[in-house]
Every structure is written in structure tokens, then in C-alpha cells.
Scaffold this motif. Structure first.
Motif, PDB file in Angstrom:
ATOM      1  N   THR A 140       0.022  45.819  55.067  1.00 24.67           N
ATOM      2  CA  THR A 140      -0.392  47.186  54.756  1.00 24.67           C
ATOM      3  C   THR A 140       0.787  48.076  54.395  1.00 24.67           C
ATOM      4  O   THR A 140       1.940  47.742  54.645  1.00 24.67           O
ATOM      5  CB  THR A 140      -1.115  47.818  55.967  1.00 24.67           C
ATOM      6  OG1 THR A 140      -0.193  47.908  57.059  1.00 24.67           O
ATOM      7  CG2 THR A 140      -2.345  47.018  56.366  1.00 24.67           C
ATOM      8  N   VAL A 141       0.449  49.208  53.802  1.00 22.13           N
ATOM      9  CA  VAL A 141       1.377  50.306  53.595  1.00 22.13           C
ATOM     10  C   VAL A 141       0.755  51.515  54.278  1.00 22.13           C
ATOM     11  O   VAL A 141      -0.466  51.613  54.384  1.00 22.13           O
ATOM     12  CB  VAL A 141       1.633  50.590  52.097  1.00 22.13           C
ATOM     13  CG1 VAL A 141       2.319  49.418  51.426  1.00 22.13           C
ATOM     14  CG2 VAL A 141       0.358  50.945  51.376  1.00 22.13           C
ATOM     15  N   SER A 142       1.582  52.424  54.729  1.00 21.81           N
ATOM     16  CA  SER A 142       1.074  53.606  55.416  1.00 21.81           C
ATOM     17  C   SER A 142       0.572  54.641  54.418  1.00 21.81           C
ATOM     18  O   SER A 142       1.187  54.846  53.357  1.00 21.81           O
ATOM     19  CB  SER A 142       2.169  54.233  56.277  1.00 21.81           C
ATOM     20  OG  SER A 142       1.717  55.463  56.831  1.00 21.81           O
ATOM     21  N   GLU A 143      -0.512  55.297  54.779  1.00 23.01           N
ATOM     22  CA  GLU A 143      -1.028  56.368  53.927  1.00 23.01           C
ATOM     23  C   GLU A 143      -0.008  57.490  53.758  1.00 23.01           C
ATOM     24  O   GLU A 143      -0.070  58.237  52.778  1.00 23.01           O
ATOM     25  CB  GLU A 143      -2.343  56.909  54.475  1.00 23.01           C
ATOM     26  CG  GLU A 143      -2.212  57.619  55.799  1.00 23.01           C
ATOM     27  CD  GLU A 143      -3.550  58.026  56.399  1.00 23.01           C
ATOM     28  OE1 GLU A 143      -4.603  57.725  55.799  1.00 23.01           O
ATOM     29  OE2 GLU A 143      -3.526  58.649  57.470  1.00 23.01           O
ATOM     30  N   ALA A 144       0.931  57.589  54.678  1.00 23.80           N
ATOM     31  CA  ALA A 144       1.978  58.599  54.575  1.00 23.80           C
ATOM     32  C   ALA A 144       2.908  58.324  53.403  1.00 23.80           C
ATOM     33  O   ALA A 144       3.603  59.230  52.934  1.00 23.80           O
ATOM     34  CB  ALA A 144       2.780  58.663  55.870  1.00 23.80           C
ATOM     35  N   ASP A 145       2.900  57.085  52.901  1.00 26.19           N
ATOM     36  CA  ASP A 145       3.798  56.695  51.820  1.00 26.19           C
ATOM     37  C   ASP A 145       3.122  56.588  50.452  1.00 26.19           C
ATOM     38  O   ASP A 145       3.761  56.184  49.481  1.00 26.19           O
ATOM     39  CB  ASP A 145       4.451  55.341  52.151  1.00 26.19           C
ATOM     40  CG  ASP A 145       5.277  55.400  53.428  1.00 26.19           C
ATOM     41  OD1 ASP A 145       5.832  56.472  53.733  1.00 26.19           O
ATOM     42  OD2 ASP A 145       5.354  54.367  54.117  1.00 26.19           O
ATOM     43  N   VAL A 146       1.831  56.935  50.377  1.00 30.29           N
ATOM     44  CA  VAL A 146       1.076  56.770  49.132  1.00 30.29           C
ATOM     45  C   VAL A 146       0.333  58.063  48.818  1.00 30.29           C
ATOM     46  O   VAL A 146      -0.377  58.595  49.668  1.00 30.29           O
ATOM     47  CB  VAL A 146       0.062  55.607  49.250  1.00 30.29           C
ATOM     48  CG1 VAL A 146      -0.717  55.435  47.949  1.00 30.29           C
ATOM     49  CG2 VAL A 146       0.753  54.310  49.636  1.00 30.29           C
ATOM     50  N   ASP A 147       0.481  58.542  47.589  1.00 25.03           N
ATOM     51  CA  ASP A 147      -0.287  59.710  47.156  1.00 25.03           C
ATOM     52  C   ASP A 147      -1.744  59.299  46.977  1.00 25.03           C
ATOM     53  O   ASP A 147      -2.034  58.212  46.469  1.00 25.03           O
ATOM     54  CB  ASP A 147       0.246  60.244  45.819  1.00 25.03           C
ATOM     55  CG  ASP A 147       1.606  60.919  45.963  1.00 25.03           C
ATOM     56  OD1 ASP A 147       1.848  61.546  47.017  1.00 25.03           O
ATOM     57  OD2 ASP A 147       2.410  60.823  45.017  1.00 25.03           O
ATOM     58  N   VAL A 148      -2.645  60.166  47.381  1.00 27.00           N
ATOM     59  CA  VAL A 148      -4.072  59.855  47.311  1.00 27.00           C
ATOM     60  C   VAL A 148      -4.499  59.496  45.881  1.00 27.00           C
ATOM     61  O   VAL A 148      -5.387  58.673  45.683  1.00 27.00           O
ATOM     62  CB  VAL A 148      -4.926  60.999  47.911  1.00 27.00           C
ATOM     63  CG1 VAL A 148      -4.933  62.216  47.013  1.00 27.00           C
ATOM     64  CG2 VAL A 148      -6.328  60.523  48.220  1.00 27.00           C
ATOM     65  N   GLU A 149      -3.843  60.048  44.891  1.00 27.57           N
ATOM     66  CA  GLU A 149      -4.166  59.731  43.496  1.00 27.57           C
ATOM     67  C   GLU A 149      -3.828  58.286  43.147  1.00 27.57           C
ATOM     68  O   GLU A 149      -4.312  57.757  42.149  1.00 27.57           O
ATOM     69  CB  GLU A 149      -3.413  60.666  42.535  1.00 27.57           C
ATOM     70  CG  GLU A 149      -3.780  62.129  42.664  1.00 27.57           C
ATOM     71  CD  GLU A 149      -2.993  62.841  43.774  1.00 27.57           C
ATOM     72  OE1 GLU A 149      -1.888  62.390  44.131  1.00 27.57           O
ATOM     73  OE2 GLU A 149      -3.518  63.834  44.298  1.00 27.57           O
ATOM     74  N   GLU A 150      -3.005  57.635  43.957  1.00 27.42           N
ATOM     75  CA  GLU A 150      -2.585  56.259  43.692  1.00 27.42           C
ATOM     76  C   GLU A 150      -3.345  55.226  44.527  1.00 27.42           C
ATOM     77  O   GLU A 150      -3.083  54.029  44.415  1.00 27.42           O
ATOM     78  CB  GLU A 150      -1.079  56.123  43.963  1.00 27.42           C
ATOM     79  CG  GLU A 150      -0.224  56.974  43.058  1.00 27.42           C
ATOM     80  CD  GLU A 150       1.243  56.922  43.422  1.00 27.42           C
ATOM     81  OE1 GLU A 150       1.633  56.133  44.304  1.00 27.42           O
ATOM     82  OE2 GLU A 150       2.012  57.683  42.815  1.00 27.42           O
ATOM     83  N   PHE A 151      -4.300  55.650  45.341  1.00 25.88           N
ATOM     84  CA  PHE A 151      -5.019  54.722  46.221  1.00 25.88           C
ATOM     85  C   PHE A 151      -5.658  53.571  45.440  1.00 25.88           C
ATOM     86  O   PHE A 151      -5.703  52.452  45.908  1.00 25.88           O
ATOM     87  CB  PHE A 151      -6.077  55.448  47.046  1.00 25.88           C
ATOM     88  CG  PHE A 151      -5.554  56.097  48.302  1.00 25.88           C
ATOM     89  CD1 PHE A 151      -4.227  56.486  48.428  1.00 25.88           C
ATOM     90  CD2 PHE A 151      -6.399  56.329  49.362  1.00 25.88           C
ATOM     91  CE1 PHE A 151      -3.757  57.082  49.585  1.00 25.88           C
ATOM     92  CE2 PHE A 151      -5.943  56.925  50.533  1.00 25.88           C
ATOM     93  CZ  PHE A 151      -4.615  57.294  50.641  1.00 25.88           C
ATOM     94  N   GLU A 152      -6.153  53.834  44.244  1.00 22.67           N
ATOM     95  CA  GLU A 152      -6.798  52.780  43.456  1.00 22.67           C
ATOM     96  C   GLU A 152      -5.825  51.665  43.083  1.00 22.67           C
ATOM     97  O   GLU A 152      -6.249  50.562  42.755  1.00 22.67           O
ATOM     98  CB  GLU A 152      -7.449  53.362  42.208  1.00 22.67           C
ATOM     99  CG  GLU A 152      -8.695  54.161  42.525  1.00 22.67           C
ATOM    100  CD  GLU A 152      -9.422  54.661  41.280  1.00 22.67           C
ATOM    101  OE1 GLU A 152      -8.951  54.412  40.152  1.00 22.67           O
ATOM    102  OE2 GLU A 152     -10.455  55.306  41.459  1.00 22.67           O
ATOM    103  N   ASP A 153      -4.529  51.937  43.136  1.00 24.27           N
ATOM    104  CA  ASP A 153      -3.514  50.914  42.836  1.00 24.27           C
ATOM    105  C   ASP A 153      -3.332  49.939  43.993  1.00 24.27           C
ATOM    106  O   ASP A 153      -2.589  48.969  43.869  1.00 24.27           O
ATOM    107  CB  ASP A 153      -2.166  51.571  42.515  1.00 24.27           C
ATOM    108  CG  ASP A 153      -2.218  52.426  41.260  1.00 24.27           C
ATOM    109  OD1 ASP A 153      -3.107  52.197  40.404  1.00 24.27           O
ATOM    110  OD2 ASP A 153      -1.369  53.335  41.130  1.00 24.27           O
ATOM    111  N   TYR A 154      -3.988  50.187  45.114  1.00 25.14           N
ATOM    112  CA  TYR A 154      -3.806  49.381  46.323  1.00 25.14           C
ATOM    113  C   TYR A 154      -5.088  48.660  46.746  1.00 25.14           C
ATOM    114  O   TYR A 154      -5.271  48.350  47.915  1.00 25.14           O
ATOM    115  CB  TYR A 154      -3.297  50.267  47.460  1.00 25.14           C
ATOM    116  CG  TYR A 154      -1.893  50.766  47.220  1.00 25.14           C
ATOM    117  CD1 TYR A 154      -0.804  50.085  47.751  1.00 25.14           C
ATOM    118  CD2 TYR A 154      -1.649  51.899  46.448  1.00 25.14           C
ATOM    119  CE1 TYR A 154       0.486  50.521  47.525  1.00 25.14           C
ATOM    120  CE2 TYR A 154      -0.356  52.349  46.216  1.00 25.14           C
ATOM    121  CZ  TYR A 154       0.702  51.657  46.748  1.00 25.14           C
ATOM    122  OH  TYR A 154       1.980  52.083  46.524  1.00 25.14           O
TER     123      TYR A 154
END
Length: 150
Positions: free
Chosen positions: A127-141
Motif C-alpha cells: 500500500t501507499v498512504s493516502e497522505a502521499d497521494v492527491d485525491v485526483e490521482e486515486f484512479e492511478d492506484y
């Protein structure tokens, strides 16, 4: 003659708090961000973990106070388990709700909390932490987890 284990003898609503908590296999999947298609209701899984998920133990870092830190954290109840559609098919709560048995790797069956990780069912190290990912990039994960309904 041996008595049935509690998860075979009781409904979710009949369980004690300790029994209820022990049904969690520690996979960590419920603590991942999921995306829902508003038109179809289809759930897409990500490998983006709640900021409170410990990526090694797959447990909450502050379970008792999690909803104060993460207000949209869903505390599972027997009523919610009846309606939530995104519980993994391997989830102990879902299996009991459906009248199925727990898997061999579930800690209540194996007697070892590490078998969920050894079986490759948990999110440990994935996993990666949500603190390290912009919500606009969630689809990339987006990811597919073992045993997931497709």
C-alpha cells in the motif's frame, strides 16, 4: 463432542465484543480507499491505505480513536455488515453473514495472526498512504486483490 466455534454457533448480532473483534482477520483491506461508480455502484479497489493503517501489521495505529482522526472511518456493526457491499469476499464478517466458514489462514482457525499475511491475503507491504497521494490521482492506484469479486 466438541462445541461449535462461536462463529458457527452465533449470528453476528449475538457475538460478544471480544468475539466480534476477533472476527477481523487483519488483512487491512477494509482500510483501503475504494472508488465507487456513481452510475453503476461498482466498487474499484485501490492500494491507497487510510493514513492510520500500519502497512506492516495491517492494523489501525489508533483504533480506539480512529473516528476522531478519520471522521469518515466506518466502524463495522452487525447492521452495517448486512448492507455494506465492499467487504472483501474473504472477510470474516462477510463469511459469517453468508453462513460460510472461515478460511484456513484466518487467525481464529490457524491460531496464528501471521497466516493471513503468509497466505498473501493481506495488504502487507502493498500500500501507499493516502497522505502521499492527491485525491485526483486515486484512479492511478487501482488494483485487484486476491479473491476479489470481479
Amino acid at each position: 463432542m466438541d462445541a461449535k466455534p462461536f462463529w458457527k454457533a452465533k449470528t453476528l448480532a449475538q457475538m460478544t465484543e471480544a468475539e466480534w473483534e476477533s472476527l477481523c482477520d487483519g488483512c487491512g483491506r477494509c482500510c483501503l480507499n475504494k472508488l465507487e461508480d456513481w452510475d453503476t455502484g461498482e466498487i474499484a479497489w485501490t492500494n491507497i491505505a487510510c493514513r492510520l493503517l500500519d502497512g506492516h501489521t495491517c492494523r489501525c495505529k489508533d483504533y480506539e480513536n480512529r473516528q476522531a482522526t478519520v471522521p469518515d472511518c466506518i466502524g463495522l456493526t452487525p447492521e452495517q455488515v448486512e448492507t455494506i457491499t465492499w467487504l472483501p469476499p474473504t472477510c470474516g464478517y462477510r463469511l459469517v453473514r453468508e453462513g460460510a466458514d472461515l478460511y484456513w489462514w484466518h487467525p481464529l482457525v490457524s491460531g496464528d495472526p501471521n497466516t493471513v499475511h503468509e497466505a498473501g491475503v493481506s495488504v502487507r507491504g502493498s500500500t501507499v498512504s493516502e497522505a502521499d497521494v492527491d485525491v485526483e490521482e486515486f484512479e492511478d492506484y487501482l488494483v485487484d486483490w486476491p479473491g476479489e469479486d470481479v
